[in-house]
Design a protein around this motif. Structure first.
Motif, mmCIF file in Angstrom:
data_model
loop_
_atom_site.group_PDB
_atom_site.id
_atom_site.type_symbol
_atom_site.label_atom_id
_atom_site.label_comp_id
_atom_site.label_asym_id
_atom_site.label_seq_id
_atom_site.Cartn_x
_atom_site.Cartn_y
_atom_site.Cartn_z
ATOM 1 N N ASN A 117 -6.144 5.623 -3.280
ATOM 2 C CA ASN A 117 -5.755 5.335 -1.908
ATOM 3 C C ASN A 117 -6.836 5.647 -0.886
ATOM 4 O O ASN A 117 -8.013 5.503 -1.135
ATOM 5 N N SER A 118 -6.410 6.053 0.295
ATOM 6 C CA SER A 118 -7.286 6.467 1.381
ATOM 7 C C SER A 118 -6.723 7.782 1.900
ATOM 8 O O SER A 118 -5.605 8.177 1.552
ATOM 9 N N LEU A 119 -7.493 8.443 2.749
ATOM 10 C CA LEU A 119 -7.102 9.777 3.193
ATOM 11 C C LEU A 119 -5.730 9.812 3.842
ATOM 12 O O LEU A 119 -4.840 10.562 3.395
ATOM 13 N N VAL B 188 -3.309 7.650 3.958
ATOM 14 C CA VAL B 188 -2.236 7.247 3.040
ATOM 15 C C VAL B 188 -1.864 8.441 2.171
ATOM 16 O O VAL B 188 -0.681 8.716 1.938
ATOM 17 N N PRO C 98 -6.101 1.362 -10.018
ATOM 18 C CA PRO C 98 -7.286 1.753 -9.237
ATOM 19 C C PRO C 98 -8.217 0.576 -8.919
ATOM 20 O O PRO C 98 -8.427 -0.309 -9.741
ATOM 21 N N ASN D 182 -4.765 -1.424 2.060
ATOM 22 C CA ASN D 182 -4.084 -0.677 1.004
ATOM 23 C C ASN D 182 -4.039 -1.423 -0.326
ATOM 24 O O ASN D 182 -4.950 -2.140 -0.689
ATOM 25 N N SER D 183 -2.971 -1.218 -1.062
ATOM 26 C CA SER D 183 -2.705 -1.882 -2.328
ATOM 27 C C SER D 183 -1.259 -2.359 -2.267
ATOM 28 O O SER D 183 -0.510 -1.973 -1.366
ATOM 29 N N VAL E 275 1.609 0.398 -2.472
ATOM 30 C CA VAL E 275 1.542 1.223 -1.260
ATOM 31 C C VAL E 275 2.152 0.438 -0.098
ATOM 32 O O VAL E 275 2.908 0.985 0.710
ATOM 33 N N ALA F 161 -10.428 -6.213 -9.989
ATOM 34 C CA ALA F 161 -9.382 -5.292 -10.431
ATOM 35 C C ALA F 161 -8.993 -4.283 -9.349
ATOM 36 O O ALA F 161 -9.842 -3.563 -8.822
ATOM 37 N N GLY F 162 -7.711 -4.253 -9.023
ATOM 38 C CA GLY F 162 -7.179 -3.266 -8.091
ATOM 39 C C GLY F 162 -7.586 -3.442 -6.646
ATOM 40 O O GLY F 162 -7.317 -2.566 -5.817
ATOM 41 N N MET G 229 4.835 4.878 8.858
ATOM 42 C CA MET G 229 3.806 5.840 8.457
ATOM 43 C C MET G 229 2.544 5.529 9.264
ATOM 44 O O MET G 229 1.896 4.504 9.040
ATOM 45 N N ILE H 88 -3.024 1.911 8.415
ATOM 46 C CA ILE H 88 -3.028 3.377 8.475
ATOM 47 C C ILE H 88 -4.455 3.921 8.522
ATOM 48 O O ILE H 88 -4.782 4.746 9.368
ATOM 49 N N SER H 89 -5.280 3.429 7.600
ATOM 50 C CA SER H 89 -6.633 3.959 7.397
ATOM 51 C C SER H 89 -7.703 2.929 7.718
ATOM 52 O O SER H 89 -7.427 1.728 7.743
ATOM 53 N N ASN H 90 -8.925 3.394 7.919
ATOM 54 C CA ASN H 90 -10.027 2.453 8.181
ATOM 55 C C ASN H 90 -10.311 1.648 6.907
ATOM 56 O O ASN H 90 -10.133 2.153 5.805
#
Ligand code: PLP
Ligand code: PLP
Lengths: 465, 465
Positions: free
Chosen positions: A135-137, A139, A334, B135-136, B139, B282-283, B302, B331-333
């Motif tokens: 993930n990321s921080l 998250v 991943p 994200n993924s 998530v 992948a991923g 979130m 959420i994240s960069n």
């Protein structure tokens, strides 16, 4: 960290004697220090930018062929040379074998995150079962608080530092509201004392001692992004546990900066990004830690197929067999491109321990501090500029990492672009703070001395106008 | 999709006439079909693996220099040639300018996800404000359900298909439990009729009509991973809305497979991964959709610093200014390495519309279906093997995408490894199902005919032993 300003001064004087360079602020001394540095070759493991390739450097003000003055690794770490190769290898594998790459080759993609665990575990002081690369921080802040923040009528507060990084602040606010509480009642941002910039450890411990019964989670940064303060994670954890709180840390600025001992400090959980001192590239893969005591704990969490034990993950009968430890907090498969960057970084950390880097860091940052105090200290006789600089970051070496937060006596909005034109990469915090991080991996004494020269030059120019 | 088996047969007959190749199962016809294909050059935009570079191909059984028979793009899409360059460009930028890459260059990293929005919006039928690249997949399921799943005493159920992909199943289970409900009471997995493999649309709509008052969320896959069934997302959404439910879709197998019209279908929210038909590796980076009607909706979610409007994101006074639409669910960069892969893929989708690809797909998959029925159909006179194959995936073209799920009359555990040795990449589902996906981007009629030949050859060998 056993270093002190006195030890740094002793070291500088010793090197001055050895080199015959008397003035400790002499740029020639910086050259001598860099040449003598036992770890100087680690820099060559990185792509260290030339001044000429920075987008806003002015070739009439700085030699394009010279190294840039890159002291911004606390914001984005530089690229390890190994990383390009690791990423290319995986692209080649993808091109050659497509889906078979999941289970074939040196690093099968389905397991690529696992190949990081030993190295990452070593960086944070944890066993492999206690860490995940995912993930990321922010998250991961949500992943952890979703599971560990279980407010009750009497114990519902989350304690953090005031002026936390916005992402942490918003994440915690939203977790509180999502669990049906109010920020007003359940979020406590601990302020420094009046007139002070950093928190005193005894005040943190004291607050927890007095109010801990109401606190569900103590969630501090490991190193504060703005002040550069390194918190006493062991003592905070102990204090929190004594009052029955969970204790967790956001290690964005601590990961790969300072040695950590999450397991031994008994920390409950933690998370980090890897793109600062971890050098994995913008926005790259995060990580999390969950203490071994939770190895078989099956508390509720945000689940996905990657929470399921690998051995039966592909049976796919939709009956969860939860993986142990930190592995069970993973959600998705991943992402190889960013995990490859982590593998590239770990090749560097395989070559030099964080303990050795930390030792180097103390002297590098101590040198920066010496120069700032000597040439820009308000009360220094050797200050030649009107501008003076004080240091927000604590003086005690065990309370800081690579970074120093410099507070300028006047606004930096004119100075900062002039630094950039002259090949500097530092982090500005308007109106009057600049964060400077001599990174132990790839910075040296010359970078620091050059920064100080540029700063003086720019200050003189601005003041004469 | 207006295609039918009859249209496919008409097309094959027409091409048989044109080429003088009378037998529709003749491999030579496949060559002719591939040569005549208007979109055949799209394959050259990809790294299509040679048989010899697959890890388990046997050079005594398949010419290593020949193309592999890669029909597994539903699991992992092949690598666009453009992707290597885009990723390398960003690595070069990182090496050259470090932190300045966030705000400089053709694609500043702080905005890199935004550069994907138009292309991704086009693929899912949404406006830029309605999609985020982040994200993924799983998530994002949590991101969306955290905000939209608000169970009450009377309306607390989540409706999904039975035998959903484990990640979705576990994610939904955990969301239900995290919100204090039980899976027993609140999770409804809709089963096909006795003796049937796929859900009838009328049964889905009927169930929603009868039970919708209790349903908080209808959350189906867009295309079912196991059966390959493409659900009627428009009708399901309409039915759900008539009963006051939110309706969302997991588009893992639909994204970049079939044209979508999320906005026009009035879907509330959706999410996807990009590593299947999106071909990002992948991923790699996921995505989400939130309908325009929620543009200024500020429901709890979130949060992170990337939820905050860009214009004031770096003010960092910890007062949230929530971004609009899908952007506010970030959420994240953004991680540049995986976003770069998305940018690489979008260069391909910029060159050929999903509508044209879909059209091609119907004929490719229709050809596969024709061959399977003709040469392996239980009642087919032209079957030469004991083994027979039935097709689980619906016959109606508007109820499927590229993939067909083939059900074998006997276990495939001996057959499957023999297929692999002969250069095939297909997805096995023990005991007796193989998923075969002729992908519109890079597969052709020859791949399909070669697969069928190998399948016949292997079946004969196994049956003679
Ligand atoms: C329907 C579906 N959901 C979820 C996943 C996996 O999700 P993630 O990307 O979160 O690992 C897959 C991947 O194969 C899938 O097919
Ligand atoms: C303390 C802290 N938290 C969070 C973040 C950003 O989090 P994310 O990686 O989720 O974007 C940063 C990044 O600068 C940070 O310094």
């Amino acid at each position: 960290c056993m270093c002190t300003q006195d030890k740094v001064l002793q070291f500088l004087n010793k090197m001055a004697d050895e080199s015959g360079i008397k003035d400790l602020t002499d740029p020639a001394l910086a050259e001598f220090l860099s040449d003598s540095d036992a770890l100087k070759e680690i820099r060559d493991l990185f792509h260290y930018p030339k001044a000429g390739t920075l987008p806003d450097a002015d070739p009439s003000l700085v030699d394009p062929e010279s190294d840039s003055i890159y002291l911004c690794g606390n914001s984005l770490g530089l690229m390890p040379k190994a990383t390009g190769e690791v990423m290319k290898d995986h692209l080649d594998k993808w091109a050659k074998m497509g889906v078979f790459g999941h289970m074939s080759g040196e690093v099968p993609w389905a397991h690529c995150d696992e190949y990081c665990l030993e190295g990452v575990g070593r960086l944070v002081g944890a066993k492999k079962e206690e860490v995940s690369v995912c993930n990321s921080l922010t998250v991961n802040i949500h992943v952890l608080l979703t599971s560990f923040y279980k407010p009750t009528e009497t114990r519902h507060k989350i304690l953090l530092e005031s002026k936390a990084f916005p992402s942490d602040h918003y994440a915690i606010e939203s977790q509180i509201r999502l669990k049906g509480r109010t920020v007003q009642d359940s979020m406590v941002c601990l302020e420094p004392r009046e007139g002070e910039e950093t928190l005193r450890t005894e005040d943190i411990l004291d607050y927890i001692e007095k109010n801990g019964d109401e606190i569900a989670i103590v969630f501090f940064s490991g190193i504060q992004y703005y002040t550069g303060q390194l918190f006493d994670m062991r003592a905070i954890t102990e204090a929190g546990h004594r009052k029955g709180c969970f204790v967790g840390f956001d290690l964005a600025h601590a990961f790969a900066n300072v040695p950590l001992h999450l397991h031994w400090w008994d920390v409950d959980f933690a998370c980090w990004c890897s793109y600062k001192y971890g050098c994995t590239g913008a926005g790259s893969i995060g990580g999390l830690f969950v203490h071994e005591r939770f190895l078989n704990d099956q508390r509720e969490r945000m689940l996905g197929w990657w929470s399921h034990k690998m051995s039966s993950r592909f049976v796919m009968d939709n009956v969860l067999d939860l993986d142990e430890g930190a592995a069970g907090y993973r959600i998705s498969n991943p992402p190889i491109h960013t995990v490859a960057a982590m593998l590239g970084s770990l090749k560097v950390f395989d070559q030099v321990s964080l303990e050795n880097l930390r030792s180097r860091s103390c002297y590098l940052t101590g040198y920066l501090e010496y120069l700032v105090k000597t040439l820009f200290g308000e009360n220094s006789e050797q200050r030649t500029t009107k501008l003076s600089i004080s240091i927000i970051t604590p003086e005690e070496f065990h309370q800081r990492g690579c970074q120093l937060s410099l507070k300028f006596s006047s606004p930096i909005d004119i100075i900062y672009p002039e630094l950039v034109k002259r090949g500097c990469a530092v982090d500005k915090r308007y109106p009057n703070v600049i964060r400077v991080a001599p990174v132990h991996l790839y910075n040296n004494y010359v970078d620091i001395r050059r920064f100080i020269s540029v700063l003086q030059e720019v200050a003189h120019i601005v003041e004469s106008e």
